[in-house]
Design an enzyme around this catalytic site. Structure first.
Site, short mmCIF file in Angstrom:
data_model
loop_
_atom_site.label_atom_id
_atom_site.label_comp_id
_atom_site.label_asym_id
_atom_site.label_seq_id
_atom_site.Cartn_x
_atom_site.Cartn_y
_atom_site.Cartn_z
CB CYS A 58 -0.94 0.01 1.20
SG CYS A 58 -0.12 0.00 2.80
NE ARG A 60 7.92 0.59 0.51
CZ ARG A 60 8.61 1.72 0.73
NH1 ARG A 60 9.46 2.15 -0.18
NH2 ARG A 60 8.45 2.39 1.85
CB SER A 113 7.01 2.01 6.80
OG SER A 113 7.60 0.76 6.52
#
Length: 409
Positions: A58, A60, A113
């Site tokens: 979600c 990358r 992230s």
């Protein structure tokens, strides 16, 4: 012709996009599902590629591989994406050699992230590499690199608090509900999609919100039914989706479909609803947020939730980077020695082939105790140590040994 010099770190590339320059809808147009991944691996040889893997989450979509240039990887990736090359060029990043290696280490540790320290990325990397390896696209270089990356990520998790506390996309969804919904236990929740993230979200709903007023729906009904039975929840077949959504007050979508699953017609004129879409590409039809009473929240919104745990994690970043650097150094040392293996073998073969009294190769006091084979191995060991210490290609040592043998021949 296949390319990729596994003896050269400069042949390693990463090309991709992530949350930093795109929103979820744009990332969705470049997301890769399992079927597309299989197609990419089948087509890879046409692009001169033999060592690669694709990471699509979600946050990358990235393709890592051994290549002559970034275009080989980008063109392969774009051959199956809905997104166009112009958009990709505007938002994509490419890294080569050491920066590409550093990027992979940081991604695996959760440093890159959308929610700092999100450890779910490690499992996604393992799955991505496993799929590529099954098709023969993970060679010695890539396998060693990934193993070092996994070891590094584990060390970061063990020795820092970068992933401390409970913060992930699924947990952020729980926080959002807690902050925006009153009397949660009285609200009917429909959770669509019971894969890894869906299951995690479901457990968080029960644990942190104390509710069991949850209905699970999945394309494969047995998957939802079994989880529902284990957790004492309700389940429903996908065929009942419309009716279940109409009755729900909170809808959480965690599916991996390439097209929206929740349509505007499912939500129109059904009252006030909170819809949380954890999917990329988005699985809630665009424009749903404009309907009366409908609030739609995606992963980009959830990632902005402030939390004390995240502040504590940020303080751990320097420590995590130091651990990563240690593992990168170890990988580079292995890589350097691997480059030297052909040279060392050539020298050893030459020494074996030359008929010369072993005594000429020996030094006191080993002279009386070592065989010629042992002496040659000793010479090779010394040579390997010097090559590692001096980061030398080895040719000078070949010349030196040949000169030495010729002198005593």
């Amino acid at each position: 012709m296949l390319t990729g010099d596994t003896h050269n770190i400069q042949g390693f590339w990463v090309v991709g996009i992530n949350y930093k320059k795109t929103d979820a809808s744009v990332r969705g147009s470049f997301a890769i599902n399992n079927d597309q991944y299989a197609t990419l691996l089948e087509k890879a040889p046409e692009y001169g590629l033999k060592e690669l893997f694709i990471l699509s989450t979600c946050n990358r979509t990235e393709i890592y591989g051994i290549a002559n240039n970034s275009d080989q990887l980008a063109e392969l990736l774009l051959s199956v994406c809905e997104g166009d090359r112009k958009t990709f060029n505007e938002i994509a990043y490419l890294k080569n050699g050491t920066p590409a290696i550093e990027h992979l280490f940081q991604v695996a540790a959760g440093l890159d992230s959308q929610i700092l320290g999100d450890y779910e990325i490690l499992g996604q990397i393992k799955i991505a590499v496993k799929q590529a390896k099954a098709k023969g696209f993970v060679g010695a270089f890539m396998e060693r690199l990934v193993n070092c990356v996994l070891q590094s990520s584990k060390a970061v998790k063990t020795n820092t608090s970068l992933s401390g506390g409970t913060v992930s996309v699924s947990f952020a969804a729980i926080q959002y509900i807690k902050q925006h919904v009153l009397e949660i236990k009285k609200k009917k929740i429909v959770l669509l999609g019971t894969g890894k993230i869906g299951r995690s979200t479901c457990l968080n709903l029960i644990h942190y919100l104390g509710t069991h007023n949850i209905t699970l729906i999945n394309r494969t009904f047995d998957t939802a039914a079994n989880l529902a039975a284990d957790l004492k929840l309700e389940s429903a077949p996908i065929e009942n989706l419309n009716a279940e959504l109409s009755d729900a007050e909170i809808i959480i979508v965690s599916t991996n479909a390439s097209e929206p699953i929740i349509l505007k017609e499912h939500l129109a004129n059904t009252g006030k609803k909170l819809v949380i879409d954890l999917s990329v590409p988005c699985n809630v039809e665009n424009g749903s947020e404009l309907l009366d009473g409908i609030t739609v929240v995606n992963v980009d919104v959830l990632s902005k939730i402030k939390d004390e745990t995240l502040e504590n994690r940020r303080a751990e970043v320097p420590k995590a980077l130091a651990i990563i650097q240690e593992h990168i150094t170890e990988f580079k040392e292995w890589h350097q020695m691997r480059k030297n293996v052909p040279v060392l073998k050539e020298v050893k073969d030459k020494l074996k082939a030359i008929q010369i009294d072993a005594a000429l190769l020996m030094t006191q006091p080993a002279k009386e105790t070592l065989t010629k084979e042992e002496t040659i191995q000793s010479v090779i060991n010394v040579m390997a140590t010097k090559m590692r210490r001096n980061n030398a290609a080895g040719c000078h040592y070949i010349e030196a040994i040949n000169d030495f043998i010729a002198h005593h021949g």
